[in-house]
Motif scaffolding. Structure first.
Motif, mmCIF file in Angstrom:
data_model
loop_
_atom_site.group_PDB
_atom_site.id
_atom_site.type_symbol
_atom_site.label_atom_id
_atom_site.label_comp_id
_atom_site.label_asym_id
_atom_site.label_seq_id
_atom_site.Cartn_x
_atom_site.Cartn_y
_atom_site.Cartn_z
ATOM 1 N N THR A 195 -3.369 19.994 -18.636
ATOM 2 C CA THR A 195 -4.820 19.800 -18.629
ATOM 3 C C THR A 195 -5.222 18.832 -17.525
ATOM 4 O OG1 THR A 195 -4.925 20.239 -20.995
ATOM 5 C CG2 THR A 195 -6.787 19.070 -20.042
ATOM 6 N N GLU A 196 -4.453 17.763 -17.389
ATOM 7 C CA GLU A 196 -4.734 16.779 -16.336
ATOM 8 C C GLU A 196 -4.712 17.447 -14.970
ATOM 9 O OE1 GLU A 196 -6.200 13.636 -15.796
ATOM 10 O OE2 GLU A 196 -4.772 12.879 -17.257
ATOM 11 N N ARG A 197 -3.777 18.350 -14.776
ATOM 12 C CA ARG A 197 -3.613 18.990 -13.461
ATOM 13 C C ARG A 197 -4.602 20.124 -13.238
ATOM 14 N NH1 ARG A 197 2.842 19.243 -13.960
ATOM 15 N NH2 ARG A 197 3.312 17.154 -13.185
ATOM 16 N N ASP A 198 -5.332 20.492 -14.274
ATOM 17 C CA ASP A 198 -6.238 21.644 -14.183
ATOM 18 C C ASP A 198 -7.591 21.172 -13.634
ATOM 19 O OD1 ASP A 198 -8.010 23.742 -14.643
ATOM 20 O OD2 ASP A 198 -6.933 24.395 -16.440
ATOM 21 N N HIS A 204 1.985 11.574 -16.063
ATOM 22 C CA HIS A 204 1.373 12.506 -17.020
ATOM 23 C C HIS A 204 0.352 13.406 -16.348
ATOM 24 C CE1 HIS A 204 3.467 11.104 -20.488
ATOM 25 N NE2 HIS A 204 3.274 9.868 -20.094
ATOM 26 N N GLY A 205 0.513 13.604 -15.034
ATOM 27 C CA GLY A 205 -0.271 14.644 -14.371
ATOM 28 C C GLY A 205 -1.413 14.162 -13.495
ATOM 29 N N VAL A 206 -1.753 12.861 -13.543
ATOM 30 C CA VAL A 206 -2.822 12.380 -12.666
ATOM 31 C C VAL A 206 -2.313 12.406 -11.225
ATOM 32 C CG1 VAL A 206 -4.301 10.420 -12.073
ATOM 33 C CG2 VAL A 206 -3.823 10.942 -14.470
ATOM 34 N N SER A 207 -3.161 12.854 -10.310
ATOM 35 C CA SER A 207 -2.771 12.991 -8.911
ATOM 36 C C SER A 207 -3.437 11.899 -8.079
ATOM 37 C CB SER A 207 -3.195 14.376 -8.413
ATOM 38 O OG SER A 207 -2.847 14.544 -7.057
ATOM 39 N N PHE A 208 -2.613 11.042 -7.488
ATOM 40 C CA PHE A 208 -3.146 9.977 -6.640
ATOM 41 C C PHE A 208 -2.874 10.310 -5.174
ATOM 42 C CE2 PHE A 208 -2.289 7.734 -10.663
ATOM 43 C CZ PHE A 208 -3.521 7.150 -10.878
ATOM 44 N N SER A 209 -3.895 10.217 -4.335
ATOM 45 C CA SER A 209 -3.693 10.412 -2.900
ATOM 46 C C SER A 209 -3.248 9.103 -2.243
ATOM 47 C CB SER A 209 -4.968 10.941 -2.248
ATOM 48 O OG SER A 209 -6.095 10.192 -2.686
ATOM 49 N N PHE A 256 5.248 2.662 -6.735
ATOM 50 C CA PHE A 256 4.176 3.442 -7.339
ATOM 51 C C PHE A 256 4.705 4.862 -7.557
ATOM 52 C CE2 PHE A 256 1.731 0.403 -4.547
ATOM 53 C CZ PHE A 256 1.305 -0.408 -5.585
ATOM 54 N N PRO A 257 4.450 5.438 -8.740
ATOM 55 C CA PRO A 257 4.993 6.779 -8.989
ATOM 56 C C PRO A 257 4.445 7.779 -7.975
ATOM 57 C CG PRO A 257 4.026 5.854 -10.995
ATOM 58 C CD PRO A 257 3.656 4.945 -9.862
ATOM 59 N N ARG A 258 5.311 8.653 -7.512
ATOM 60 C CA ARG A 258 4.863 9.769 -6.669
ATOM 61 C C ARG A 258 4.194 10.774 -7.581
ATOM 62 N NH1 ARG A 258 8.037 6.064 -3.917
ATOM 63 N NH2 ARG A 258 8.555 6.784 -1.824
ATOM 64 N N SER A 259 2.998 11.227 -7.222
ATOM 65 C CA SER A 259 2.298 12.177 -8.084
ATOM 66 C C SER A 259 2.201 13.522 -7.398
ATOM 67 C CB SER A 259 0.914 11.647 -8.433
ATOM 68 O OG SER A 259 0.149 11.422 -7.279
ATOM 69 N N GLY A 260 1.969 14.546 -8.205
ATOM 70 C CA GLY A 260 1.759 15.879 -7.658
ATOM 71 C C GLY A 260 0.478 15.899 -6.828
ATOM 72 N N VAL A 270 0.837 -1.201 0.000
ATOM 73 C CA VAL A 270 0.000 0.000 0.000
ATOM 74 C C VAL A 270 0.872 1.252 0.000
ATOM 75 C CG1 VAL A 270 -1.944 -1.074 1.208
ATOM 76 C CG2 VAL A 270 -0.112 -0.006 2.541
ATOM 77 N N ALA A 271 0.335 2.322 -0.565
ATOM 78 C CA ALA A 271 0.990 3.629 -0.498
ATOM 79 C C ALA A 271 -0.070 4.661 -0.145
ATOM 80 C CB ALA A 271 1.655 3.968 -1.831
ATOM 81 N N ASN A 272 0.229 5.466 0.852
ATOM 82 C CA ASN A 272 -0.646 6.572 1.227
ATOM 83 C C ASN A 272 0.185 7.845 1.182
ATOM 84 O OD1 ASN A 272 -2.416 8.403 2.277
ATOM 85 N ND2 ASN A 272 -2.719 7.379 4.241
ATOM 86 N N GLN A 273 0.093 8.554 0.071
ATOM 87 C CA GLN A 273 0.918 9.760 -0.096
ATOM 88 C C GLN A 273 0.626 10.793 0.969
ATOM 89 O OE1 GLN A 273 2.584 11.613 -3.433
ATOM 90 N NE2 GLN A 273 1.284 10.503 -4.860
ATOM 91 N N VAL A 274 -0.621 10.815 1.435
ATOM 92 C CA VAL A 274 -1.013 11.805 2.447
ATOM 93 C C VAL A 274 -0.214 11.580 3.731
ATOM 94 C CG1 VAL A 274 -2.948 12.670 3.813
ATOM 95 C CG2 VAL A 274 -3.314 12.004 1.428
ATOM 96 N N ALA A 275 0.074 10.301 4.043
ATOM 97 C CA ALA A 275 0.796 9.970 5.272
ATOM 98 C C ALA A 275 2.285 9.729 5.015
ATOM 99 C CB ALA A 275 0.173 8.726 5.907
#
Lengths: 470, 470
Positions: A442-445, A193-198, A163-167, A149-154
């Motif tokens: 666009t993905e980040r918008d 490519h800009g998708v943001s995963f929490s 898993f790629p770190r996302s913005g 598991v990955a929880n970028q928030v924590a």
């Protein structure tokens, strides 16, 4: 090979707080930590770097790894561990899980394969014992046969795959839940490519924690805006429905894809995660749940979830307007709309007048509006057409088949127009296979949804329209 | 707006030689040549650079452009011109076309818009006059309202849009025919990821030359291995059928996509290229034609054509084997196979024994064969599985859901195995949106077909299997 028993008896959802120690841990231990960067333990160690809490390494054969002290076992750690990651072969797992239970661990993540998915009595029994151990200790078990598991928030990345770190893009963050780790990895690569995963949460054989529990956890995660869910096992529909109700009740929309819908696929599940594939009819119970979109094609899952994260709460109209710089893509767009059952009505008189005024004579002042390549080089013309179409009460959304030859700087302005009218603006990227700075932006918008397929776009619009209007 | 008349009366196919002067010209003239690189004439001039024959610039207002002499009109050129490109507004076109006819030109390419697609009597009449002129002079007209043509084999790039130059990969070259220029541009951009195009041919309003004529030309083009065709107008089914028969008779398979299949799409055609959309039932006449595959989704067109260029002549069996390093993608693959009606039978006893011998205990020695991530890091294991599956008479093709985390260097070896068994090996790239060196290499490899969607892959396999077995 023996027959694999069906999933354990129906149990209540692990309500969000029950996963807190797993997914928001203060302490993490890695059993099987290794200095070899290619080994399971070494790869997991590298991924855990940057964990902001206290990380303990456990390996009886090492005194330290890269300068970090190494402990011989769980019992010798100075405090109870919230989340223990077991990067060791199946043979050693049970003993360590026992130790974890005795030491008051909150959860164990079992990466090893060799359990029910083997179809052997031995593997099936070993997995059953893990379930009993976890239940008796009130300890959660993730896996076995999982990636982690990955929880970028924590700041937690407890997985052997990277898993790629996302913005962290506000309003666009997707909680990705996938029973299959490899599938999670494939989907999460869109982060580049800009998708943001929490969060990216996998559970493999799901002997204890399963995708329903993850959805329930994400339901209460403020930094998750929408959920993308791929799962194989569907033994307990009610639990999944409960979790989905929690999520949608908290305003989080869910795109889901059932893996293993065919007879051959259902049979193959038994050899992958050995979870109960469920009756295909069960899936129908999830269709039409407000806030939930069932997608058939895995390639559409992340795009649909990203759209759902960004789409407004209210649908102003069922009709969709298409504005393009290419007549061919404009026609293909209304073809795709028809396949998805999305109406593309003609504009009202006032709108038509505004389109005629904004366009050259050889363009199409109608729906689809083919502004022609010439007009798309004139930003004022495109913006005037978009404003006219968005203002028309016949339309609830604007679709823009777009490509590399069109002006990318126009897109944020078009997104802002959509926000002003409370209508989503969807960009469908027609330049095959070419991700560019424009697609990433666009993905980040948060005001623009991005698709690479007209069918994905209109499928998502159809589902959104039905979801909100029911 | 007035009603647009239907297409001109049925006429014979412009048989391949009739397009020779257009597409294999010794002499080209550019009317409206300009030193301004952003203008229509300037952009077309830049694209014509590198033409190996004699290129004449025509512009009455210039004596030279960038050091090249400029002629005042067609009449003053020192020799008859094979292909005249008209990069001037519609108002001046008719006079120049008259001059071309008198000077014995072989063909004119009319880029200007402002004809039948405007829906005006004036535009429609102007286009009708072009048709008459061409017929009387025995001169071919391309367009109007088109982007132009590129024939890489002849070094000709007579278009105002810049179609990407692609590598010349033997056995993999696609002749791309698209009525819509913008669509041709979008599709041809896959050249940057390894797709090899021999020609990119557009015809816009198709007042004279249409997609059927292009297909007939490509039928006799030795360097074109397969044809990708997108068209809106379908007035004369018989002519298109003739052209397709010529192409398939010469061993060139065709993937085609009809643009404007819905009611809204058919209506929009009248405002784009103003060609007759044809009865949807006409399209059914093209399904099941040996060598021809009808795709519904434009995103599948180039991938399907590339597959058809590479796929063997004979189908050994209808069944397909799936070999994956991820159980999740393996299951999704058989789901997609089921949707496409492709059987995925279980392996025979001998094959199963070979799979068991090659795989770890927790892998799936069946179809789909989930070798697991561990085994895919062991090239010998993967090759042994592929060899076992390809040798099984139950299977006519091998599908490999693949991704960035799998070893790319294995792919050419797997392709070679397929060649030895006379069975296609299809790679489906599951790492979302991530084109890599591995995808480009795979695209260029004549022994491997590449897809980015499981549905595209199994759709193509189903069509190929039916095409050859019927």
């Amino acid at each position: 090979m023996t027959d694999i028993p069906v999933a354990p008896a129906v149990r209540p959802l692990h309500f969000p707080a029950a996963l807190d120690r797993l997914l928001r841990p203060a302490t993490v231990a890695l059993v099987g930590a290794s200095a070899n960067p290619r080994s399971l333990g070494g790869r997991t160690l590298a991924n855990l770097a940057g964990f902001p809490g206290r990380l303990y390494l456990v390996n009886p054969h090492q005194s330290d790894i890269n300068g970090q002290p190494c402990h011989p076992d769980i019992a010798s750690l100075p405090e109870p561990i919230d989340c223990v990651v077991l990067a060791i072969p199946a043979e050693g797992v049970e003993q360590v899980v026992h130790q974890c239970a005795r030491a008051g661990a909150g959860a164990v993540v079992v990466l090893a394969s060799g359990y029910s998915e083997t179809g052997t009595e031995k593997g099936t029994a070993a997995q059953a014992r893990l379930v009993v151990l976890a239940a008796e200790a009130g300890m959660r078990v993730v896996g076995p046969n999982c990636v982690g598991v990955a929880n970028q928030v924590a700041g937690l990345h407890a997985a052997f795959a990277e898993f790629p770190r996302s913005g962290r893009v506000q309003g666009c963050r997707i909680g990705l839940v996938s029973q299959s780790g490899a599938l999670a990895l494939a989907m999460s690569q869109s982060a580049e490519h800009g998708v943001s995963f929490s969060q990216v949460l996998t559970c493999g054989n799901s002997c204890d924690v399963d995708v329903a529990d993850y959805v329930a956890f994400l339901a209460e995660e403020p930094q998750c805006d929408a959920i993308a869910l791929a799962f194989e096992g569907l033994a307990d529909l009610r639990r999944l429905q409960q979790a989905l109700a929690l999520a949608t009740g908290n305003g989080k929309r869910v795109a889901l894809c059932k893996v293993g819908t065919s007879e051959a696929g259902r049979a193959a599940i038994r050899y992958h995660t050995a979870t109960e594939p469920g009756d295909p009819a069960l899936l129908d119970a999830l269709r039409g749940v407000p806030g939930v979109v069932v997608v058939e094609r895995i390639e559409a899952l992340v795009e649909t979830a990203a759209f759902l994260a960004k789409a407004p709460a209210a649908v102003r109209a069922n009709g969709v307007a298409v504005l393009s710089g290419s007549g061919g893509t404009a026609i293909l767009a209304v073809d795709a709309a028809a396949r998805a059952g999305v109406p593309t009505p003609q504009p009202g008189t006032e709108t038509t007048q505004r389109l005629v005024a904004a366009l050259p004579a050889f363009a199409s002042a109608r729906n689809p509006c083919d502004a022609t390549a010439q007009a798309t080089r004139n930003p004022e013309s495109v913006l005037a057409c978009a404003e006219a179409l968005l203002a028309d009460p016949a339309y609830g959304a604007l679709v823009l088949p777009w490509g590399r030859s069109q002006t990318p700087t126009l897109l944020p302005q078009l997104g802002a127009l959509g926000v002003r009218h409370g209508k989503p603006v969807c960009v469908v990227w027609m330049s095959q296979l070419l991700e560019t700075a424009a697609t990433t932006e666009t993905e980040r918008d948060p005001t623009l949804a991005l698709f690479r397929s007209l069918d994905h776009c209109f499928g998502a619009l159809a589902a959104w329209s039905q979801m909100v209007s029911t």
